[in-house]
Design an enzyme around this catalytic site. Structure first.
Site, PDB file in Angstrom:
ATOM      1  N   ASN A 103      -2.209  36.526  37.922  1.00 14.84           N
ATOM      2  CA  ASN A 103      -2.844  36.200  39.194  1.00 14.84           C
ATOM      3  C   ASN A 103      -2.055  36.750  40.380  1.00 14.84           C
ATOM      4  OD1 ASN A 103      -4.615  34.857  37.571  1.00 14.84           O
ATOM      5  ND2 ASN A 103      -3.829  32.809  38.038  1.00 14.84           N
ATOM      6  N   VAL A 104      -2.773  37.076  41.411  1.00 12.81           N
ATOM      7  CA  VAL A 104      -2.146  37.642  42.617  1.00 12.81           C
ATOM      8  C   VAL A 104      -2.291  36.681  43.797  1.00 12.81           C
ATOM      9  CG1 VAL A 104      -2.607  40.009  41.845  1.00 12.81           C
ATOM     10  CG2 VAL A 104      -4.290  38.855  43.287  1.00 12.81           C
ATOM     11  N   HIS A 120       0.662  41.519  37.916  1.00 13.94           N
ATOM     12  CA  HIS A 120      -0.282  42.339  38.673  1.00 13.94           C
ATOM     13  C   HIS A 120      -0.051  42.298  40.170  1.00 13.94           C
ATOM     14  CE1 HIS A 120      -3.202  41.849  35.019  1.00 13.94           C
ATOM     15  NE2 HIS A 120      -2.258  42.730  34.789  1.00 13.94           N
ATOM     16  N   CYS A 149       5.422  50.755  59.360  1.00 18.56           N
ATOM     17  CA  CYS A 149       6.367  50.713  60.502  1.00 18.56           C
ATOM     18  C   CYS A 149       7.522  51.689  60.282  1.00 18.56           C
ATOM     19  CB  CYS A 149       6.897  49.292  60.666  1.00 18.56           C
ATOM     20  SG  CYS A 149       7.626  48.657  59.161  1.00 18.56           S
ATOM     21  N   GLU A 216     -13.524  28.163  27.339  1.00 16.16           N
ATOM     22  CA  GLU A 216     -14.197  28.781  26.178  1.00 16.16           C
ATOM     23  C   GLU A 216     -13.171  29.636  25.452  1.00 16.16           C
ATOM     24  OE1 GLU A 216     -17.270  31.139  27.973  1.00 16.16           O
ATOM     25  OE2 GLU A 216     -15.862  32.641  28.703  1.00 16.16           O
TER      26      GLU A 216
END
Ligand code: BV8
Ligand code: ZN
Length: 258
Positions: A103-104, A120, A149, A216
């Site tokens: 997850n991010v 990830h 920058c 599931e």
């Protein structure tokens, strides 16, 4: 109804056990973060090729950035759920507990987890395409990308897209933890995205007790010794409630185990 899990699993819920918790989008579903596949999955509405590949970003940087901005706005408004909190409790309880997430969304760290292997990347990070500068903590949602920058180059979301290598060393560290753990939880993942999806099989092959938590059966369910069908936000807190009150790290020598 209380979750039924085996005496074998209960026997492993003590500190000397080395634990790996492997998570996917399903652990954030009860917080309101859309998953990728299955009912209302993101990929039902959006095409991966148009949004989550370096080619897509090269062709339409504005569109890709807007999509990530939409996801960040969504995630900024929500909270970690009891499953994230339970994983953070596991880390505090087991001296050897490693969280490996696909997850991010940043919800694990907001729930208090600290030892996190992010396979990830992180939606809250940006990276310069030209000089590789890593910008972090992009808390506000920018309508469009400012130039880097450092070099004035193009900034991109700090996530791993399809067709991209995972961050150097992260997957290798995850495999190392999986190969030496005694208890492996696979939580809320369809096990469709590689190389992350190889981890349950690696855990099984190296002798860990593999437990899948999902609403599931996933594509890796056959690697599990035990499949706990149900919501992560209900099952994981029940598992956490079974942790005896032995504080992390105190393990009696004779019980020293993997
Ligand atoms: C790479 C970041 C080297 C971006 C994502 C074999 C080996 C190596 C690579 C490949 C291979 N075969 C194919 C590939 C290529 C590709 C791949 O895997 N394709 C798939 C689609 C076949 N892999 C890559 O490109 C990877 N790179 O390997 O580099 C390389 C390079 C070039 C060529 C070859 C090799 C990079 C993949 C990373 C992609 N980036 N995310 C972003 O987020 O925008 S992937 C994306 O999917 C997310 O990270 C997500 O987490 C992840 C995996 O999905 P899941 O987390 O499992 O989520 P999903 O929706 O699928 O499932 C949710 C589950 O939760 C379901 O099972 C559901 O039942 C369950 N659930 C729902 N609610 C609940 C619940 N469970 C419990 N409780 C609930 N309440
Ligand atoms: Zn730069």
């Amino acid at each position: 109804m209380p979750v039924q899990f085996s005496s074998k699993l209960q026997s492993l819920l003590i500190p000397p056990t080395r634990v790996v918790v492997f998570t996917g989008a399903g652990i954030s579903a009860e917080s309101g973060v859309p998953t990728f596949r299955g009912e209302n999955g993101l990929w039902n509405e959006f095409r991966v090729e148009e949004l989550a590949t370096p080619q897509a970003f090269a062709a339409h940087p504005g569109r890709v950035w807007e999509w990530y901005g939409w996801r960040r706005q969504l995630i900024a408004r929500i909270q970690p759920n009891p499953a994230h909190l339970a994983v953070a409790k596991f880390e505090k309880y087991f001296a050897n507990c490693c969280l490996v997430t696909q997850n991010v969304d940043g919800l694990h760290s907001r729930a208090g987890s600290e030892r996190i292997l992010r396979l990830h990347g992180d939606i809250w990070e940006v990276r310069c395409v030209a000089c590789g500068l890593h910008g972090t903590d992009l808390r506000e949602v920018l309508p469009s990308l400012p130039p880097c920058c450092e070099c004035g180059g193009t900034l991109r979301p700090g996530v791993v897209w399809f067709g991209e290598m995972l961050p150097a060393g992260v997957f290798e560290s995850a495999v190392q933890a999986v190969e030496s753990c005694g208890l492996f939880f696979s939580v809320g993942t369809s096990a469709e995205v590689f190389p992350a999806a190889q981890l349950p099989a690696i855990a099984r092959r190296h002798g860990a007790y593999v437990v899948e938590v999902n609403i599931e059966r996933s594509a890796a369910a056959h690697e599990a010794h035990e499949v706990l069908l149900g919501k992560a936000g209900e099952i994981l807190p029940e598992l956490a409630a079974h942790l005896q009150d032995t504080p992390a790290g105190r393990s009696t020598p004779e019980t020293e185990s993997r």
